[in-house]
Design an enzyme around this catalytic site. Structure first.
Site, PDB file in Angstrom:
ATOM      1  N   LYS A  16      88.741  23.017  28.333  1.00  0.00           N
ATOM      2  CA  LYS A  16      89.766  24.001  28.204  1.00  0.00           C
ATOM      3  C   LYS A  16      90.235  24.706  29.633  1.00  0.00           C
ATOM      4  O   LYS A  16      89.613  24.348  30.761  1.00  0.00           O
ATOM      5  CB  LYS A  16      89.413  25.165  27.308  1.00  0.00           C
ATOM      6  CG  LYS A  16      88.352  26.089  28.128  1.00  0.00           C
ATOM      7  CD  LYS A  16      88.654  27.180  28.961  1.00  0.00           C
ATOM      8  CE  LYS A  16      87.390  27.761  29.618  1.00  0.00           C
ATOM      9  NZ  LYS A  16      87.515  28.226  30.985  1.00  0.00           N
ATOM     10  N   ALA A 103      79.565  23.276  34.922  1.00  0.00           N
ATOM     11  CA  ALA A 103      79.711  24.624  35.462  1.00  0.00           C
ATOM     12  C   ALA A 103      81.106  24.525  36.265  1.00  0.00           C
ATOM     13  O   ALA A 103      81.127  25.040  37.401  1.00  0.00           O
ATOM     14  CB  ALA A 103      78.452  24.928  36.511  1.00  0.00           C
ATOM     15  N   GLY A 105      84.021  25.806  34.725  1.00  0.00           N
ATOM     16  CA  GLY A 105      85.138  26.573  34.381  1.00  0.00           C
ATOM     17  C   GLY A 105      85.848  25.894  33.149  1.00  0.00           C
ATOM     18  O   GLY A 105      86.777  26.522  32.975  1.00  0.00           O
ATOM     19  N   ASP A 143      83.198  31.220  24.541  1.00  0.00           N
ATOM     20  CA  ASP A 143      84.053  30.205  24.557  1.00  0.00           C
ATOM     21  C   ASP A 143      84.148  28.939  23.388  1.00  0.00           C
ATOM     22  O   ASP A 143      84.988  28.139  23.179  1.00  0.00           O
ATOM     23  CB  ASP A 143      84.213  29.145  25.863  1.00  0.00           C
ATOM     24  CG  ASP A 143      84.695  29.888  27.014  1.00  0.00           C
ATOM     25  OD1 ASP A 143      85.838  30.766  26.763  1.00  0.00           O
ATOM     26  OD2 ASP A 143      84.725  29.533  28.218  1.00  0.00           O
TER      27      ASP A 143
HETATM   28  C1  LIG Z   1      84.951  32.633  32.165  1.00  0.00           C
HETATM   29  C2  LIG Z   1      85.289  31.884  30.853  1.00  0.00           C
HETATM   30  C3  LIG Z   1      86.880  31.768  30.473  1.00  0.00           C
HETATM   31  O1  LIG Z   1      87.113  31.260  29.270  1.00  0.00           O
HETATM   32  O2  LIG Z   1      85.048  30.540  30.595  1.00  0.00           O
HETATM   33  P1  LIG Z   1      84.364  29.525  31.893  1.00  0.00           P
HETATM   34  O3  LIG Z   1      85.108  29.423  32.991  1.00  0.00           O
HETATM   35  O4  LIG Z   1      83.019  29.839  31.867  1.00  0.00           O
HETATM   36  O5  LIG Z   1      84.360  28.191  31.211  1.00  0.00           O
HETATM   37  C4  LIG Z   1      84.687  32.541  29.774  1.00  0.00           C
HETATM   38  O6  LIG Z   1      85.053  34.108  29.653  1.00  0.00           O
HETATM   39  C5  LIG Z   1      82.993  32.552  29.753  1.00  0.00           C
HETATM   40  O7  LIG Z   1      82.789  32.139  28.658  1.00  0.00           O
HETATM   41  P2  LIG Z   1      81.348  31.555  28.120  1.00  0.00           P
HETATM   42  O8  LIG Z   1      80.841  30.542  29.160  1.00  0.00           O
HETATM   43  O9  LIG Z   1      81.230  31.048  26.869  1.00  0.00           O
HETATM   44  O10 LIG Z   1      80.408  32.837  28.414  1.00  0.00           O
HETATM   45  P3  LIG Z   1      79.296  33.354  27.492  1.00  0.00           P
HETATM   46  O11 LIG Z   1      77.941  32.254  27.368  1.00  0.00           O
HETATM   47  O12 LIG Z   1      79.547  34.055  26.171  1.00  0.00           O
HETATM   48  O13 LIG Z   1      78.400  34.686  28.752  1.00  0.00           O
HETATM   49  C6  LIG Z   1      78.093  34.169  29.769  1.00  0.00           C
HETATM   50  C7  LIG Z   1      78.227  35.467  30.720  1.00  0.00           C
HETATM   51  O14 LIG Z   1      79.425  35.553  31.094  1.00  0.00           O
HETATM   52  C8  LIG Z   1      80.152  36.779  31.266  1.00  0.00           C
HETATM   53  N1  LIG Z   1      81.117  37.250  30.482  1.00  0.00           N
HETATM   54  C9  LIG Z   1      81.187  36.105  29.436  1.00  0.00           C
HETATM   55  C10 LIG Z   1      82.487  36.256  28.501  1.00  0.00           C
HETATM   56  C11 LIG Z   1      83.059  37.601  28.775  1.00  0.00           C
HETATM   57  N2  LIG Z   1      84.079  37.928  27.955  1.00  0.00           N
HETATM   58  N3  LIG Z   1      82.662  38.746  29.522  1.00  0.00           N
HETATM   59  C12 LIG Z   1      81.663  38.452  30.274  1.00  0.00           C
HETATM   60  O15 LIG Z   1      81.451  38.982  31.214  1.00  0.00           O
HETATM   61  C13 LIG Z   1      78.685  37.603  30.916  1.00  0.00           C
HETATM   62  O16 LIG Z   1      78.191  37.941  32.006  1.00  0.00           O
HETATM   63  C14 LIG Z   1      78.073  36.576  30.050  1.00  0.00           C
HETATM   64  O17 LIG Z   1      76.455  37.062  30.159  1.00  0.00           O
HETATM   65  N1  LIG Z   2      75.778  20.863  26.963  1.00  0.00           N
HETATM   66  C1  LIG Z   2      75.546  21.266  28.356  1.00  0.00           C
HETATM   67  N2  LIG Z   2      76.671  20.781  29.073  1.00  0.00           N
HETATM   68  C2  LIG Z   2      76.784  21.165  30.478  1.00  0.00           C
HETATM   69  N3  LIG Z   2      76.151  22.581  30.934  1.00  0.00           N
HETATM   70  C3  LIG Z   2      75.261  23.018  29.978  1.00  0.00           C
HETATM   71  C4  LIG Z   2      75.044  22.343  28.707  1.00  0.00           C
HETATM   72  N4  LIG Z   2      74.303  23.276  27.898  1.00  0.00           N
HETATM   73  C5  LIG Z   2      73.872  24.189  28.902  1.00  0.00           C
HETATM   74  N5  LIG Z   2      74.579  24.033  30.057  1.00  0.00           N
HETATM   75  C6  LIG Z   2      74.148  25.063  31.375  1.00  0.00           C
HETATM   76  O1  LIG Z   2      75.497  25.734  31.103  1.00  0.00           O
HETATM   77  C7  LIG Z   2      75.968  25.959  32.653  1.00  0.00           C
HETATM   78  C8  LIG Z   2      77.440  26.205  32.437  1.00  0.00           C
HETATM   79  O2  LIG Z   2      78.019  25.040  32.140  1.00  0.00           O
HETATM   80  P1  LIG Z   2      79.488  24.505  31.597  1.00  0.00           P
HETATM   81  O3  LIG Z   2      79.510  24.948  30.308  1.00  0.00           O
HETATM   82  O4  LIG Z   2      79.656  23.199  32.004  1.00  0.00           O
HETATM   83  O5  LIG Z   2      80.444  25.517  32.577  1.00  0.00           O
HETATM   84  P2  LIG Z   2      81.297  26.581  32.510  1.00  0.00           P
HETATM   85  O6  LIG Z   2      80.754  27.837  31.894  1.00  0.00           O
HETATM   86  O7  LIG Z   2      81.709  26.945  33.953  1.00  0.00           O
HETATM   87  O8  LIG Z   2      82.434  26.202  31.598  1.00  0.00           O
HETATM   88  C9  LIG Z   2      75.576  24.659  33.520  1.00  0.00           C
HETATM   89  O9  LIG Z   2      75.149  24.906  34.823  1.00  0.00           O
HETATM   90  C10 LIG Z   2      74.202  24.334  32.563  1.00  0.00           C
HETATM   91  O10 LIG Z   2      73.129  24.663  33.166  1.00  0.00           O
END
Ligand SMILES: C[C@@](CO)(OP(=O)(O)O)[C@H](O)COP(=O)(O)OP(=O)(O)OC[C@H]1O[C@@H](n2ccc(N)nc2=O)[C@H](O)[C@@H]1O
Ligand SMILES: Nc1ncnc2c1ncn2[C@@H]1O[C@H](COP(=O)(O)OP(=O)(O)O)[C@@H](O)[C@H]1O
Length: 310
Positions: A16, A103, A105, A143
């Site tokens: 996404k 990792a 995003g 997410d």
């Molecule tokens: C930033 C976003 C934008 O869509 O995506 P990514 O860039 O990681 O893919 C999301 O909010 C990431 O969602 P996700 O990766 O599922 O996060 P989670 O496992 O629920 O939370 C991991 C950590 O991110 C922070 N977190 C997450 C979601 C949220 N609404 N507020 C937060 O502060 C918190 O510190 C939490 O402990």
């Molecule tokens: N199935 C998986 N694929 C990728 N990363 C994973 C998975 N399960 C756990 N992780 C852990 O979650 C962290 C965040 O990964 P990812 O979901 O790819 O990124 P983001 O949170 O930025 O969208 C990674 O650094 C890894 O340690």
């Protein structure tokens, strides 16, 4: 008698990009309230799940080495969660073909968790309702529900409460993948720190973006892309400014850090433009590698061969 499907179930789940990401203040539970517009892209992970004597996860692809293959893997956690809920032993072998940067995003781990939920529903013939799958998804990560849903959707709460968004046409994207990932919690922490020291701009509501998406015109969508986490990602990784500039110089309509980064996503006017922007960006030396993708695409779903077998 319990029927057991012994062939693997294969599920494809999308990456996404957040077209709009407005981050509220830090909540008492450590999360932030969001208003976000998720958009699922044709950059995917393929997950195969088969019955086995014990749990295992195998990861294949360029980024495989940085993905945990134990209970730290979100797909493993998804399997254990469902097994406990339905009273089964969590004996499955999960194989993940990673196309989504780790990792980056782009919700790669969430995609694998979503894929595993959908696969187990079929493998174990559970007949879970959509609401039950979404309930597991929300417990696994903010997410994960969107990785199940796909398409284009507004997310509120932690990002787990979803409403579909009307979007016309296919949008074309170039993704600049970075060498090292960024940890999501540390990017949220950096935003809190920046907000304590000053007042970085905050995204408003996504109403205008929704109208632009309904029009299907990428030149209307481009200027409305906004991400509150971008300032924090750039603060941690100042080199991303060069990447963003290079994408615009290469002819993209707009560029944005994807979620918590460090992947940069560039919206292009057409599929041909995306290929050209991708080629130029790849020669600019501002990222590890470049991918071309389109959206919206569906959420996690079983893929079947020509004989209808998954
Ligand atoms: C930033 C976003 C934008 O869509 O995506 P990514 O860039 O990681 O893919 C999301 O909010 C990431 O969602 P996700 O990766 O599922 O996060 P989670 O496992 O629920 O939370 C991991 C950590 O991110 C922070 N977190 C997450 C979601 C949220 N609404 N507020 C937060 O502060 C918190 O510190 C939490 O402990
Ligand atoms: N199935 C998986 N694929 C990728 N990363 C994973 C998975 N399960 C756990 N992780 C852990 O979650 C962290 C965040 O990964 P990812 O979901 O790819 O990124 P983001 O949170 O930025 O969208 C990674 O650094 C890894 O340690």
């Amino acid at each position: 008698m319990l029927t057991v499907v012994t062939r693997p179930v294969r599920v494809r789940a999308p990456a996404k990009v957040n077209l709009h990401l407005a981050v509220g203040d830090l909540r008492a539970d450590g999360y932030h309230d969001l208003t976000t517009v998720f958009h699922a892209l044709s950059l995917v992970d393929d997950v195969s799940v088969v019955s086995a004597p014990s749990m295992s996860v195998t990861v294949r692809g360029d980024d495989a080495a940085s993905v945990p293959v134990d209970s730290g893997n979100l797909a493993w956690r998804a399997a254990v969660m469902v097994a406990e809920a339905v009273g089964r032993a969590p004996g499955v072998a999960i194989t993940i073909d990673k196309g989504i940067p780790v990792a980056g995003g782009m919700a790669g781990g969430s995609a694998d968790a979503a894929a595993t939920l959908v696969a187990l529903d079929e493998l174990w013939e559970l007949g879970l309702s959509r609401a039950e799958i979404m309930g597991f998804a929300a417990r696994l990560g903010s997410d994960v529900p969107f990785s199940v849903a796909g398409g284009t959707a507004v997310g509120t709460g932690r990002g787990e409460k979803l409403l579909p968004v009307l979007s016309r046409n296919t949008f074309h994207w170039v993704l600049a993948l970075a060498k090292d990932g960024l940890s999501t919690p540390s990017v949220y922490r950096e935003l809190d720190r920046l907000r304590e020291r000053g007042t970085p701009p905050r995204a408003g509501d996504p109403d205008e973006l929704m109208q632009a998406l309904a029009s299907g015109d990428p030149t209307r969508v481009g200027p409305l892309l906004v991400n509150d986490l971008q300032a924090a990602a750039l603060s941690l990784r100042p080199d991303l400014r060069r990447t963003l500039r290079a994408g615009i110089d290469a002819g993209a309509i707009a560029g944005i850090v994807s979620g918590s980064g460090p992947t940069c996503a560039f919206l292009c006017a057409s599929a041909d433009d995306a290929v050209e922007v991708g080629a130029e960006l790849s020669g600019a030396g501002v990222c590890r590698t470049v991918r071309v993708a389109s959206g919206p695409v569906p959420g996690a779903r079983v893929t079947r061969d020509e004989r209808g077998r998954s």
